[in-house]
Enzyme design. Sequence first.
Site, PDB file in Angstrom:
ATOM      1  N   ASN A 119      -5.971   7.294 -52.529  1.00 15.37           N
ATOM      2  CA  ASN A 119      -6.692   8.271 -53.454  1.00 15.37           C
ATOM      3  C   ASN A 119      -6.597   9.565 -53.116  1.00 15.37           C
ATOM      4  OD1 ASN A 119      -8.712   9.472 -54.971  1.00 15.37           O
ATOM      5  ND2 ASN A 119     -10.559   8.214 -54.095  1.00 15.37           N
ATOM      6  N   TRP A 120      -5.737  10.605 -53.468  1.00 14.94           N
ATOM      7  CA  TRP A 120      -5.435  11.609 -53.236  1.00 14.94           C
ATOM      8  C   TRP A 120      -6.606  12.758 -53.676  1.00 14.94           C
ATOM      9  CZ3 TRP A 120       0.419  12.085 -55.368  1.00 14.94           C
ATOM     10  CH2 TRP A 120       1.178  11.113 -54.580  1.00 14.94           C
ATOM     11  N   LYS A 121      -7.619  12.109 -54.336  1.00 16.33           N
ATOM     12  CA  LYS A 121      -8.778  13.093 -54.907  1.00 16.33           C
ATOM     13  C   LYS A 121      -8.144  14.502 -55.436  1.00 16.33           C
ATOM     14  CE  LYS A 121     -11.474  10.835 -51.534  1.00 16.33           C
ATOM     15  NZ  LYS A 121     -12.679  10.888 -50.826  1.00 16.33           N
TER      16      LYS A 121
ATOM     17  N   HIS B  68     -16.058   5.621 -58.127  1.00 12.80           N
ATOM     18  CA  HIS B  68     -16.105   6.017 -56.868  1.00 12.80           C
ATOM     19  C   HIS B  68     -17.505   6.952 -56.323  1.00 12.80           C
ATOM     20  CE1 HIS B  68     -14.784   8.555 -53.417  1.00 12.80           C
ATOM     21  NE2 HIS B  68     -14.003   7.851 -53.424  1.00 12.80           N
TER      22      HIS B  68
ATOM     23  N   GLU C  88     -17.936   9.692 -55.118  1.00  8.37           N
ATOM     24  CA  GLU C  88     -18.158  11.264 -55.694  1.00  8.37           C
ATOM     25  C   GLU C  88     -18.360  11.317 -57.095  1.00  8.37           C
ATOM     26  OE1 GLU C  88     -14.169  12.005 -53.902  1.00  8.37           O
ATOM     27  OE2 GLU C  88     -15.205  11.758 -52.119  1.00  8.37           O
TER      28      GLU C  88
ATOM     29  N   GLU D  47     -16.983   0.898 -50.102  1.00 10.99           N
ATOM     30  CA  GLU D  47     -16.908   2.210 -49.577  1.00 10.99           C
ATOM     31  C   GLU D  47     -18.140   2.877 -48.925  1.00 10.99           C
ATOM     32  OE1 GLU D  47     -12.799   4.399 -50.519  1.00 10.99           O
ATOM     33  OE2 GLU D  47     -14.413   4.807 -52.299  1.00 10.99           O
TER      34      GLU D  47
ATOM     35  N   GLY E 203     -14.386  10.487 -45.739  1.00  7.55           N
ATOM     36  CA  GLY E 203     -14.147  11.945 -45.448  1.00  7.55           C
ATOM     37  C   GLY E 203     -14.846  12.534 -44.303  1.00  7.55           C
TER      38      GLY E 203
ATOM     39  N   SER F  78     -12.446   6.509 -44.473  1.00  8.27           N
ATOM     40  CA  SER F  78     -11.814   7.084 -43.172  1.00  8.27           C
ATOM     41  C   SER F  78     -11.175   6.073 -42.662  1.00  8.27           C
ATOM     42  CB  SER F  78     -12.790   7.743 -41.860  1.00  8.27           C
ATOM     43  OG  SER F  78     -13.625   8.676 -42.616  1.00  8.27           O
TER      44      SER F  78
HETATM   45  P1  PGA Z   1     -11.234   8.638 -47.017  1.00  7.07           P
HETATM   46  O1  PGA Z   1     -11.677   8.934 -48.499  1.00  7.07           O
HETATM   47  O2  PGA Z   1     -10.331   8.007 -46.525  1.00  7.07           O
HETATM   48  O3  PGA Z   1     -11.003  10.443 -46.853  1.00  7.07           O
HETATM   49  O4  PGA Z   1     -12.596   8.741 -46.224  1.00  7.07           O
HETATM   50  C1  PGA Z   1     -11.857   7.296 -49.196  1.00  7.07           C
HETATM   51  C2  PGA Z   1     -12.044   7.460 -50.449  1.00  7.07           C
HETATM   52  O5  PGA Z   1     -13.079   8.271 -50.747  1.00  7.07           O
HETATM   53  O6  PGA Z   1     -11.658   6.725 -51.297  1.00  7.07           O
END
Ligand code: PGA
Length: 254
Positions: A9-11, A95, A97, A167, A173, A212
Amino acid sequence: MRKTIVAGNWKMNGTSKSIKTLLESLTAGVPVVEGLVTLVCPPAVYLSQVKQQLGSAPIALGAQNVSAQSAGALTGEWSLEMLEDIGCEYVILGHSERRSIFAESNADVADKVAATLAAGLIPILCVGETLEQRNAGETLALVAAQIDAVLQRVGVEDFASVVIAYEPVWAIGTGLTATPEQAQEVHAAIRAQLAECDADIADQLSILYGGSMNAGNAAELLAQQDIDGGLIGGASLKADEFLTICAVATESRK
Ligand code: PGA
């Protein structure tokens, strides 16, 4: 045997140049293993570029979001038809976010999952608790409610074509990772929830861990019985980290 899935997931990261470089390494190094699926989910504006560069490489393409609507006056949105048109197979939905920053509710997420399934794409349904909710002992109930909202909307049969990503929000993150035991507990609970409706579908369901995950902790997480891969943010932007996780995932299938 269920599929192992390693998804990047490159966001909202990358430029056409940096993505080209990253993909050169990924396409050269990604393992081809039966039952292992690797995919990348770039920002929407780069989906076509990535698809073109992937060519026949064994890496699938995913989007990070989609509208549940089919077309119309929805400035800034894109549809499932468009994703299908450019060769996108997966869509990350719900997600944390999207839930917290863009106020997507369980009902919104359920609508998007239903629309994605109807279009023949594969939703990666994200669920997970905040630290406050974990500390209050609400994790399992919260995750169950997030999944139930989708179950009520589409029915258990459709979960044959759904991927779930657990998650924990506090691990995304932050460099904090759920311990393998913490993650396994939630993954097992998710599978048990589905098994109450259909044991075979629950058994075949790929449940990914996200939060993470990196080259250093992937092995102990993927060794857990109910962890079937990873949804990887930060570490998916580094080719060596992502490829190491793919190699670990390959080992975990043996
Ligand atoms: P992260 O993100 O590996 O940077 O914690 C995972 C995600 O949000 O899908």
